[in-house]
Design a protein around this motif. Structure first.
Motif, PDB file in Angstrom:
ATOM      1  N   HIS A  67       0.867  -1.166   0.000  1.00 24.94           N
ATOM      2  CA  HIS A  67       0.000   0.000   0.000  1.00 24.94           C
ATOM      3  C   HIS A  67       0.905   1.218   0.000  1.00 24.94           C
ATOM      4  O   HIS A  67       1.769   1.351   0.867  1.00 24.94           O
ATOM      5  CB  HIS A  67      -0.878  -0.005   1.254  1.00 24.94           C
ATOM      6  CG  HIS A  67      -2.326   0.031   0.945  1.00 24.94           C
ATOM      7  ND1 HIS A  67      -2.937   1.169   0.496  1.00 24.94           N
ATOM      8  CD2 HIS A  67      -3.274  -0.922   1.013  1.00 24.94           C
ATOM      9  CE1 HIS A  67      -4.231   0.899   0.303  1.00 24.94           C
ATOM     10  NE2 HIS A  67      -4.457  -0.369   0.594  1.00 24.94           N
ATOM     11  N   GLU A 184     -11.141  -2.056  -8.568  1.00 28.77           N
ATOM     12  CA  GLU A 184     -11.937  -2.752  -7.544  1.00 28.77           C
ATOM     13  C   GLU A 184     -13.253  -2.004  -7.300  1.00 28.77           C
ATOM     14  O   GLU A 184     -13.305  -0.785  -7.432  1.00 28.77           O
ATOM     15  CB  GLU A 184     -11.093  -2.783  -6.255  1.00 28.77           C
ATOM     16  CG  GLU A 184     -11.662  -3.592  -5.118  1.00 28.77           C
ATOM     17  CD  GLU A 184     -10.642  -3.736  -3.964  1.00 28.77           C
ATOM     18  OE1 GLU A 184      -9.472  -3.343  -4.123  1.00 28.77           O
ATOM     19  OE2 GLU A 184     -11.048  -4.241  -2.910  1.00 28.77           O
ATOM     20  N   LYS A 186     -16.913  -1.717  -4.681  1.00 30.87           N
ATOM     21  CA  LYS A 186     -17.418  -1.981  -3.319  1.00 30.87           C
ATOM     22  C   LYS A 186     -18.739  -1.244  -3.161  1.00 30.87           C
ATOM     23  O   LYS A 186     -18.823  -0.069  -3.499  1.00 30.87           O
ATOM     24  CB  LYS A 186     -16.379  -1.484  -2.311  1.00 30.87           C
ATOM     25  CG  LYS A 186     -16.781  -1.602  -0.856  1.00 30.87           C
ATOM     26  CD  LYS A 186     -15.581  -1.355   0.063  1.00 30.87           C
ATOM     27  CE  LYS A 186     -16.023  -1.271   1.503  1.00 30.87           C
ATOM     28  NZ  LYS A 186     -14.894  -1.288   2.443  1.00 30.87           N
ATOM     29  N   ASP A 219     -13.222  -8.276  -5.018  1.00 31.91           N
ATOM     30  CA  ASP A 219     -12.973  -8.510  -3.587  1.00 31.91           C
ATOM     31  C   ASP A 219     -14.194  -9.239  -3.066  1.00 31.91           C
ATOM     32  O   ASP A 219     -15.325  -8.719  -3.144  1.00 31.91           O
ATOM     33  CB  ASP A 219     -12.756  -7.160  -2.877  1.00 31.91           C
ATOM     34  CG  ASP A 219     -12.428  -7.324  -1.401  1.00 31.91           C
ATOM     35  OD1 ASP A 219     -13.107  -8.113  -0.715  1.00 31.91           O
ATOM     36  OD2 ASP A 219     -11.511  -6.631  -0.910  1.00 31.91           O
ATOM     37  N   HIS A 222     -16.911  -7.530  -1.041  1.00 35.63           N
ATOM     38  CA  HIS A 222     -17.527  -6.304  -1.540  1.00 35.63           C
ATOM     39  C   HIS A 222     -18.809  -6.564  -2.336  1.00 35.63           C
ATOM     40  O   HIS A 222     -18.944  -6.138  -3.485  1.00 35.63           O
ATOM     41  CB  HIS A 222     -16.528  -5.539  -2.422  1.00 35.63           C
ATOM     42  CG  HIS A 222     -15.366  -4.992  -1.647  1.00 35.63           C
ATOM     43  ND1 HIS A 222     -14.447  -4.135  -2.187  1.00 35.63           N
ATOM     44  CD2 HIS A 222     -14.994  -5.159  -0.362  1.00 35.63           C
ATOM     45  CE1 HIS A 222     -13.541  -3.806  -1.276  1.00 35.63           C
ATOM     46  NE2 HIS A 222     -13.849  -4.426  -0.161  1.00 35.63           N
ATOM     47  N   ASP A 254     -18.216  -5.814   4.705  1.00 36.31           N
ATOM     48  CA  ASP A 254     -16.816  -6.034   4.326  1.00 36.31           C
ATOM     49  C   ASP A 254     -16.043  -6.394   5.584  1.00 36.31           C
ATOM     50  O   ASP A 254     -15.215  -5.626   6.069  1.00 36.31           O
ATOM     51  CB  ASP A 254     -16.278  -4.737   3.677  1.00 36.31           C
ATOM     52  CG  ASP A 254     -14.893  -4.935   3.077  1.00 36.31           C
ATOM     53  OD1 ASP A 254     -14.538  -6.085   2.790  1.00 36.31           O
ATOM     54  OD2 ASP A 254     -14.182  -3.932   2.901  1.00 36.31           O
ATOM     55  N   ASP A 292      -6.913 -10.192   0.892  1.00 33.80           N
ATOM     56  CA  ASP A 292      -7.081  -8.849   1.450  1.00 33.80           C
ATOM     57  C   ASP A 292      -7.876  -9.007   2.731  1.00 33.80           C
ATOM     58  O   ASP A 292      -9.104  -8.972   2.721  1.00 33.80           O
ATOM     59  CB  ASP A 292      -7.816  -7.928   0.464  1.00 33.80           C
ATOM     60  CG  ASP A 292      -8.033  -6.532   1.044  1.00 33.80           C
ATOM     61  OD1 ASP A 292      -7.465  -6.242   2.109  1.00 33.80           O
ATOM     62  OD2 ASP A 292      -8.774  -5.744   0.430  1.00 33.80           O
TER      63      ASP A 292
HETATM   64  C1  RM4 Z   1     -10.896  -1.636   1.135  1.00 36.59           C
HETATM   65  C2  RM4 Z   1     -10.544  -2.447  -0.098  1.00 36.59           C
HETATM   66  C3  RM4 Z   1      -9.122  -2.283  -0.521  1.00 36.59           C
HETATM   67  C4  RM4 Z   1      -8.175  -2.335   0.648  1.00 36.59           C
HETATM   68  C5  RM4 Z   1      -8.634  -1.384   1.733  1.00 36.59           C
HETATM   69  C6  RM4 Z   1      -7.707  -1.421   2.940  1.00 36.59           C
HETATM   70  O1  RM4 Z   1     -12.117  -2.026   1.649  1.00 36.59           O
HETATM   71  O2  RM4 Z   1     -10.831  -3.790   0.119  1.00 36.59           O
HETATM   72  O3  RM4 Z   1      -8.746  -3.276  -1.430  1.00 36.59           O
HETATM   73  O4  RM4 Z   1      -6.915  -1.957   0.191  1.00 36.59           O
HETATM   74  O5  RM4 Z   1      -9.923  -1.734   2.141  1.00 36.59           O
END
Ligand code: RM4
Ligand code: MN
Ligand code: MN
Length: 396
Positions: A67, A184, A186, A219, A222, A254, A292
């Motif tokens: 990150h 990604e 969510k 993910d 998500h 999540d 993750d």
């Molecule tokens: C988010 C998402 C991202 C992750 C962050 C910490 O919900 O899943 O992929 O990098 O969280």
């Protein structure tokens, strides 16, 4: 287990690799509080050291996702140090995750922020992240946006979509030929009214608009509770738009629980659709499998080793579905036979065959036990306890 079955397990494990998240080794919490683990990693170097342990005992986690804000506080300059850590601890840098959600500037979004100065800053950060990825020879730049709004009428949703298209296109232009951009989605959190990239369809359209090297990242946490994730996976596969996964499990939202801890059959069904796609098309799906998750209460390294074991089991079980018979059963609308093929594979105990595979690779049969015997946790607990007592920030 007969030998053709154990052969299938072996073949499936040969290619299966899964990437670890650096943030999974650091202290995390809920929004209500944080319980400090004395052995949690407090620096990027310690995260590499811990990820190196998981790879040492499992042999299937050669890369660690990074990150940018948490692992590269100095930005692009940090890449040299990461190379040294990678050499020292035997795990390479994997996907690079820009951080577009934590700085104060991002209060009203990043790529979707009404202020052009903030949008430019977010784009520059993304470009810097791509540069970091180039220096570390990382293939994937993985984008997750917290952008959205909390109240009806407060954001111009159409305008924000357009800003996303423009920024993603420009970022895509910075990729080298062998790199990919993973987008990604969510549905909610941290935004609770609208999220700019809320589902796979939005991620798909934005990826298409960005350029040919952009793909969707799924993910597993998500989605709304009733969503059929494996169908999404299938649709993305047929569109050649599935770039990778962030695995974790959840009961409510999540939750970032360890993979397969709540619903292993869900993960099995995803893997089954991938295996079946590969069997039918004769192609290998080019998918980055990544974890993750952040373990708030479980020991972090142990939880990660447990996750890897679960991932291997479910991937191997899914490889046992007899695709030929399934094809016939589906054609004949033999529902019970078709469903039973999945259920039988899921019920097969693949653990002995996986142990044999590990032995054939010179890996410990029981990585968790071997890790516990190694004394590593005791050592890092001594080394890090004092630092952790003062460390109150999350993830980093
Ligand atoms: C988010 C998402 C991202 C992750 C962050 C910490 O919900 O899943 O992929 O990098 O969280
Ligand atoms: Mn994720
Ligand atoms: Mn998440």
């Amino acid at each position: 287990m007969d030998s053709p079955t154990s052969d299938k397990v072996f073949v499936s494990l040969e290619t299966f690799r899964i990437e670890l998240p650096s943030w999974g080794f650091a202290n995390t919490g809920t929004r209500f509080g944080k319980f400090i683990q004395p052995a949690a990693a407090t620096t990027t170097e310690e995260k590499f050291s811990d990820a190196g342990q998981v790879h040492l005992f499992t042999g299937v986690c050669p890369t660690v996702a990074l990150h940018v804000l948490w692992d590269f506080p100095e930005g692009v300059q940090g890449a040299e140090e990461i190379k040294r850590f990678a050499n020292r601890y035997g795990v390479a840098a994997g996907s690079i995750n820009p951080n577009l959600f934590q700085d104060q500037e991002y209060k009203y979004g990043s790529f979707g922020n009404p202020a052009s100065s903030v949008r430019r800053r977010a784009l520059q950060h993304t470009k810097d992240s791509i540069e970091i990825a180039k220096r570390l020879h990382c293939r994937d730049i993985s984008l997750w946006f917290a952008d959205g709004s909390n109240y009806p009428g407060t954001a111009n949703i159409r305008q924000r979509k357009q800003w996303f298209v423009e920024a993603l296109k420009e970022a895509h232009g910075e990729l080298s030929a062998d790199q990919r951009m993973l987008v990604e989605y969510k549905p909610f959190e941290p935004a609770f009214y609208h999220t700019d990239i809320a589902d796979w369809g939005m991620a798909l359209l934005l990826s298409r608009a960005a350029g040919p090297q952009a793909k969707v990242l799924v993910d597993t946490g998500h989605h709304y509770a009733a969503q059929n994730i494996e169908q999404i996976v299938d649709w993305l596969l047929t569109e050649n738009m599935l770039g990778g996964f962030h695995f974790n499990d959840r009961r409510y939202a999540d939750d970032d629980l360890t993979m397969g801890s709540i619903d292993p059959y869900q993960v099995f069904r995803i893997f089954h659709e991938i295996h079946f796609f590969e069997w039918e098309t004769g192609q290998r799906a080019d998918i980055a499998y990544m974890v993750d998750q952040s373990h708030n209460l479980k020991g972090k390294i142990e939880a990660m080793i447990q996750t890897v074991a679960m991932a291997q089991q479910l991937f191997a079980k899914a490889a046992l579905v007899n695709a030929k018979k399934l094809e016939t059963a589906q054609k004949n609308c033999d529902l019970v036979q078709a469903e039973s093929l999945l259920q039988d594979a899921f019920a097969t105990d693949v653990r002995p065959a996986i142990q044999d595979w590990k032995v054939s690779k010179g890996l410990p049969k029981d990585p968790l036990e071997a890790f516990r015997q190694s004394g590593y946790v005791e050592r890092i607990t001594k080394e890090r306890a004092a630092k952790n007592a003062h460390n109150v920030s999350s993830y980093a």
